[in-house]
Design a protein around this motif. Structure first.
Motif, PDB file in Angstrom:
ATOM      1  N   TYR A 151       4.452   6.908   1.319  1.00 33.29           N
ATOM      2  CA  TYR A 151       3.681   8.115   1.053  1.00 33.29           C
ATOM      3  C   TYR A 151       4.609   9.314   0.950  1.00 33.29           C
ATOM      4  CZ  TYR A 151      -0.194   5.277   2.753  1.00 33.29           C
ATOM      5  OH  TYR A 151      -1.119   4.287   2.938  1.00 33.29           O
ATOM      6  N   LYS A 152       4.355  10.157  -0.028  1.00 33.66           N
ATOM      7  CA  LYS A 152       5.039  11.445  -0.073  1.00 33.66           C
ATOM      8  C   LYS A 152       4.376  12.327   0.973  1.00 33.66           C
ATOM      9  CE  LYS A 152       6.420  11.176  -4.865  1.00 33.66           C
ATOM     10  NZ  LYS A 152       6.390  11.801  -6.183  1.00 33.66           N
TER      11      LYS A 152
ATOM     12  N   TYR B 123       3.115  15.956   2.172  1.00 33.70           N
ATOM     13  CA  TYR B 123       2.695  17.261   1.660  1.00 33.70           C
ATOM     14  C   TYR B 123       3.416  18.337   2.470  1.00 33.70           C
ATOM     15  CZ  TYR B 123      -0.502  20.709  -0.383  1.00 33.70           C
ATOM     16  OH  TYR B 123      -1.039  21.755  -1.083  1.00 33.70           O
TER      17      TYR B 123
ATOM     18  N   GLN C 219      -3.217  12.126  -2.538  1.00 31.01           N
ATOM     19  CA  GLN C 219      -2.713  10.939  -1.856  1.00 31.01           C
ATOM     20  C   GLN C 219      -1.347  11.154  -1.201  1.00 31.01           C
ATOM     21  OE1 GLN C 219      -4.806   8.123  -1.460  1.00 31.01           O
ATOM     22  NE2 GLN C 219      -6.138   9.763  -2.169  1.00 31.01           N
ATOM     23  N   TYR C 220      -1.036  12.394  -0.832  1.00 29.23           N
ATOM     24  CA  TYR C 220       0.145  12.707  -0.026  1.00 29.23           C
ATOM     25  C   TYR C 220      -0.283  12.683   1.438  1.00 29.23           C
ATOM     26  CZ  TYR C 220       3.144  14.548  -3.818  1.00 29.23           C
ATOM     27  OH  TYR C 220       3.935  14.697  -4.928  1.00 29.23           O
ATOM     28  N   ALA C 221       0.629  12.314   2.320  1.00 28.32           N
ATOM     29  CA  ALA C 221       0.358  12.381   3.758  1.00 28.32           C
ATOM     30  C   ALA C 221       0.437  13.844   4.183  1.00 28.32           C
ATOM     31  CB  ALA C 221       1.391  11.557   4.524  1.00 28.32           C
TER      32      ALA C 221
ATOM     33  N   ARG D   9       7.445   5.616   4.919  1.00 28.49           N
ATOM     34  CA  ARG D   9       6.866   4.278   4.746  1.00 28.49           C
ATOM     35  C   ARG D   9       6.171   3.945   6.067  1.00 28.49           C
ATOM     36  NH1 ARG D   9       8.421  -0.162   1.461  1.00 28.49           N
ATOM     37  NH2 ARG D   9      10.252   1.007   0.828  1.00 28.49           N
TER      38      ARG D   9
ATOM     39  N   PRO E 264       3.218   0.595   2.409  1.00 27.83           N
ATOM     40  CA  PRO E 264       3.147   1.673   1.404  1.00 27.83           C
ATOM     41  C   PRO E 264       4.059   2.855   1.758  1.00 27.83           C
ATOM     42  CG  PRO E 264       1.145   1.619   2.728  1.00 27.83           C
ATOM     43  CD  PRO E 264       1.971   0.452   3.153  1.00 27.83           C
TER      44      PRO E 264
ATOM     45  N   LEU F  33      -4.624  11.551   4.181  1.00 30.32           N
ATOM     46  CA  LEU F  33      -4.093  11.740   2.836  1.00 30.32           C
ATOM     47  C   LEU F  33      -4.816  12.888   2.149  1.00 30.32           C
ATOM     48  CD1 LEU F  33      -3.833   8.011   1.674  1.00 30.32           C
ATOM     49  CD2 LEU F  33      -2.013   9.467   2.588  1.00 30.32           C
TER      50      LEU F  33
ATOM     51  N   GLU G 242       9.467  11.532   1.979  1.00 28.29           N
ATOM     52  CA  GLU G 242       8.598  10.365   1.916  1.00 28.29           C
ATOM     53  C   GLU G 242       8.655   9.624   3.241  1.00 28.29           C
ATOM     54  OE1 GLU G 242      10.079   8.019  -1.360  1.00 28.29           O
ATOM     55  OE2 GLU G 242       8.890   9.153  -2.802  1.00 28.29           O
TER      56      GLU G 242
END
Length: 186
Positions: free
Chosen positions: A24-25, A27, A81-83, A50, A22, A57, A48
């Protein structure tokens, strides 16, 4: 009234090169400002990553404080759902309905009692960084009733949005004027 949790060091998040992993964007300050101001800035793209790692999150309604700027914001659904990394500390109320989230955001961002404690803790420091320990040790002023907290929080949220919209209007006017000047100069 609240507990704190910090994010992971970004350098400890192992990037995956597997296309099935996955993405992740991350934060960042841009997202925090958008959440605080209540408007999205489409001009900037965030980072982002991966990874297959189990990372923290963001979720809608989460209160995060930037350890860099010291600003708090409530995560909006568009940034869910952003890291989130060690640059942020999550505030979690110890009891449900013990404090209004927007009021808590107001306290950390604006309240003189909190701001004074932060200034005193950083005297003599060249680099201002808001540690998890500092945030945990902050004493809160006497809290008003939840109904009053809700009113103050709502006004604070709306005023932030109004301020951001006014800033956007001023920026747009400036760009229009620059475009006019450019046409005149041709």
């Amino acid at each position: 009234v609240y507990t704190c949790t910090s994010g992971l060091l970004q350098s400890r998040i192992k990037e995956s090169f597997d296309k099935a992993s996955p993405i992740y964007k991350i934060y960042g300050q841009k997202e925090l400002n958008e959440d605080l101001m209540g408007i999205e800035n489409e001009e900037m793209n965030g980072k982002e990553i991966r990874t297959d790692m189990d990372i923290r999150l963001t979720y809608e309604g989460q209160i995060l404080i930037s350890t860099i700027s010291g600003k708090a914001a409530i995560v909006d659904s568009i940034h869910s759902q952003y890291a989130w990394t060690q640059n942020y500390v999550e505030l979690i109320a110890k009891k449900t309905n013990s404090i209004n989230k927007w009021y808590m955001t107001y306290l950390f961002n604006e309240h003189p009692f909190i701001r004074k404690q932060i200034r005193q803790s950083q005297q003599g420091s060249q680099v201002i960084r808001y540690s998890t320990q500092l945030i945990k040790q902050l004493r809160l002023p006497k809290l008003p009733a939840l109904s009053i907290q809700a009113r103050i929080g709502d006004i604070y949220r709306k005023e932030n949005k109004i301020q951001a919209l006014r800033h956007r209007v001023a920026d747009n006017r400036y760009r229009v004027q620059l475009a006019k000047l450019e046409r005149i100069g041709k």
